[in-house]
Design a protein around this motif. Structure first.
Motif, PDB file in Angstrom:
ATOM      1  N   GLU A  94     -35.809   8.043 -32.290  1.00 57.01           N
ATOM      2  CA  GLU A  94     -36.212   7.103 -31.439  1.00 57.01           C
ATOM      3  C   GLU A  94     -35.230   6.304 -30.799  1.00 57.01           C
ATOM      4  OE1 GLU A  94     -40.228   6.088 -31.169  1.00 57.01           O
ATOM      5  OE2 GLU A  94     -39.992   8.087 -31.078  1.00 57.01           O
ATOM      6  N   ARG A  95     -34.014   6.233 -31.686  1.00 53.02           N
ATOM      7  CA  ARG A  95     -33.082   5.078 -31.414  1.00 53.02           C
ATOM      8  C   ARG A  95     -31.990   5.721 -30.358  1.00 53.02           C
ATOM      9  NH1 ARG A  95     -33.750   2.234 -36.491  1.00 53.02           N
ATOM     10  NH2 ARG A  95     -32.937   3.621 -37.681  1.00 53.02           N
ATOM     11  N   ASP A 135     -33.424   7.847 -37.244  1.00 52.88           N
ATOM     12  CA  ASP A 135     -34.499   7.683 -36.302  1.00 52.88           C
ATOM     13  C   ASP A 135     -34.250   8.100 -35.059  1.00 52.88           C
ATOM     14  OD1 ASP A 135     -36.841   7.038 -34.989  1.00 52.88           O
ATOM     15  OD2 ASP A 135     -36.641   4.869 -35.291  1.00 52.88           O
TER      16      ASP A 135
END
Ligand code: TXA
Ligand code: MG
Length: 321
Positions: A260-261, A258
């Motif tokens: 976003e991490r 991900d």
């Protein structure tokens, strides 16, 4: 720098003649690219070891077109072999069996066994057909490094080998090396997990000994550190990524499920959540991460097990040990 050529009919004929004359050629398979030579030629095998800087004790896989060609390499082709080959050949399953005397001893580290597999990639098959005999090949990387899944990766590995011909057959779609199954002992044993999984093998040959017990002696190539980037590489649990990134002074690279991490200035390389796709992308992503030349590569640890994840977990362990 090696010569990359599109694998058309003329290039394949040229490559086959190099191998028949005792030379070495890099070629695509469905798993990773290989560095091939004539299975029966002692000096050609030594040249492969020199180029790879591979320890002489670590044996090569003989690639064959079909079962009759396999029988020119191994002895003791029994009903289990027949069933396995009918189920998984051509494809990423390698069988270890007692060898024929004709196999070049230096290509198998002087062992009494030899590994054989029939590749699926059309270029590998056309090459075997043109050579008219078995081609022994390790993965086309320097010993201990990441296996190549594209022709450019091979040329990166062998920058100082200007005469090496690399047949370009596009990206290897499996991306993880073949499953190595040892049939030379009382109980079959998986020496290296791959995309032909234990779950697929058991219905055909019954119980298989655990790969965890396959030590150095059985398969020297499965040493703890392997498939390694030049940059320090660590596995990290999802829950710890945040804290770890905050404590990193320099921007680093993360292979994560991900993006976003991984806030900037850190760089995310997004990994697929499905095992086959993850396997196909892993080595390319590691090379890409390495080329960014940061101080650290983090790999988000996949939580899944079983099936192809076993092979992925194995490679991740070795890439980070
Ligand atoms: O997918 C693959 O298998 C690729 C492509 C090019 O076919 N080849 C590959 O070769 O990964 P290499 O040399 O990088 O890895 C061969 C593995 C090593 O772990 C080696 O120790 C093991 O197979 N092996 C080969 N011959 C063996 C033998 N006679 N007994 C036990 N292990 C063997
Ligand atoms: Mg290898």
């Amino acid at each position: 720098m090696p010569k990359i050529v599109k694998a058309d009919a003329a290039a394949i004929r040229k490559a086959a003649s190099i191998i028949r004359d005792g030379g070495v050629v890099a070629f695509p398979t469905e798993t990773v690219y290989g560095l091939g030579c004539d299975t029966f030629n002692e000096r050609a095998a030594l040249e492969v070891y020199r180029m790879k800087r591979r320890p002489s004790s670590n044996p090569l896989i003989a690639h064959v077109l079909d079962i009759p060609m396999a029988k020119r390499v191994v002895i003791g082709w029994d009903v289990r072999c027949q069933r396995l080959a009918e189920a998984f050949w051509p494809g990423p399953l390698t069988l270890v069996l007692p060898r024929r005397a004709e196999v070049a001893p230096s290509s198998i580290g002087g062992r009494s066994t030899v590994a054989v597999r029939s590749p699926l990639h059309p270029v590998a098959r056309q090459l075997l057909e043109a050579v008219g005999g078995p081609v022994s090949a390790p993965s086309a990387n320097r010993s201990g490094r990441i296996s190549p899944t594209r022709s450019e990766h091979v040329s990166e590995e062998f920058m100082d080998e200007p005469d090496l011909l690399v047949l370009d057959g596009g990206a290897a779609h499996v991306g993880l090396e073949s499953t190595v199954l040892d049939l030379s002992r009382a109980r079959p044993m998986v020496l290296r997990p791959g995309s032909v999984t234990k779950e697929m093998l058991i219905p055909i040959i019954g119980e298989i000994a655990d790969p965890l017990f396959a030590g150095q002696a059985q398969s020297p190539g499965t040493s703890p550190r392997h498939y390694a980037a030049r940059t320090r590489t660590e596995l990290i649990d999802t829950a710890n990524i945040d804290r770890r990134l905050q404590s990193c002074p320099d921007p680093i690279v993360v292979l994560s499920f991900d993006a976003e991490r991984v806030p900037p200035p850190h760089v995310a390389i997004v990994m697929p959540s499905e095992a086959k796709e993850y396997g196909a992308k892993l080595y390319e992503s590691l090379r890409q991460a390495d080329s960014l030349d940061r101080t650290l590569i983090l790999i988000e640890r996949p939580t899944e097990r079983g099936g192809v994840w076993e092979a992925i977990q194995d490679r991740l362990r070795r890439a980070t040990s």
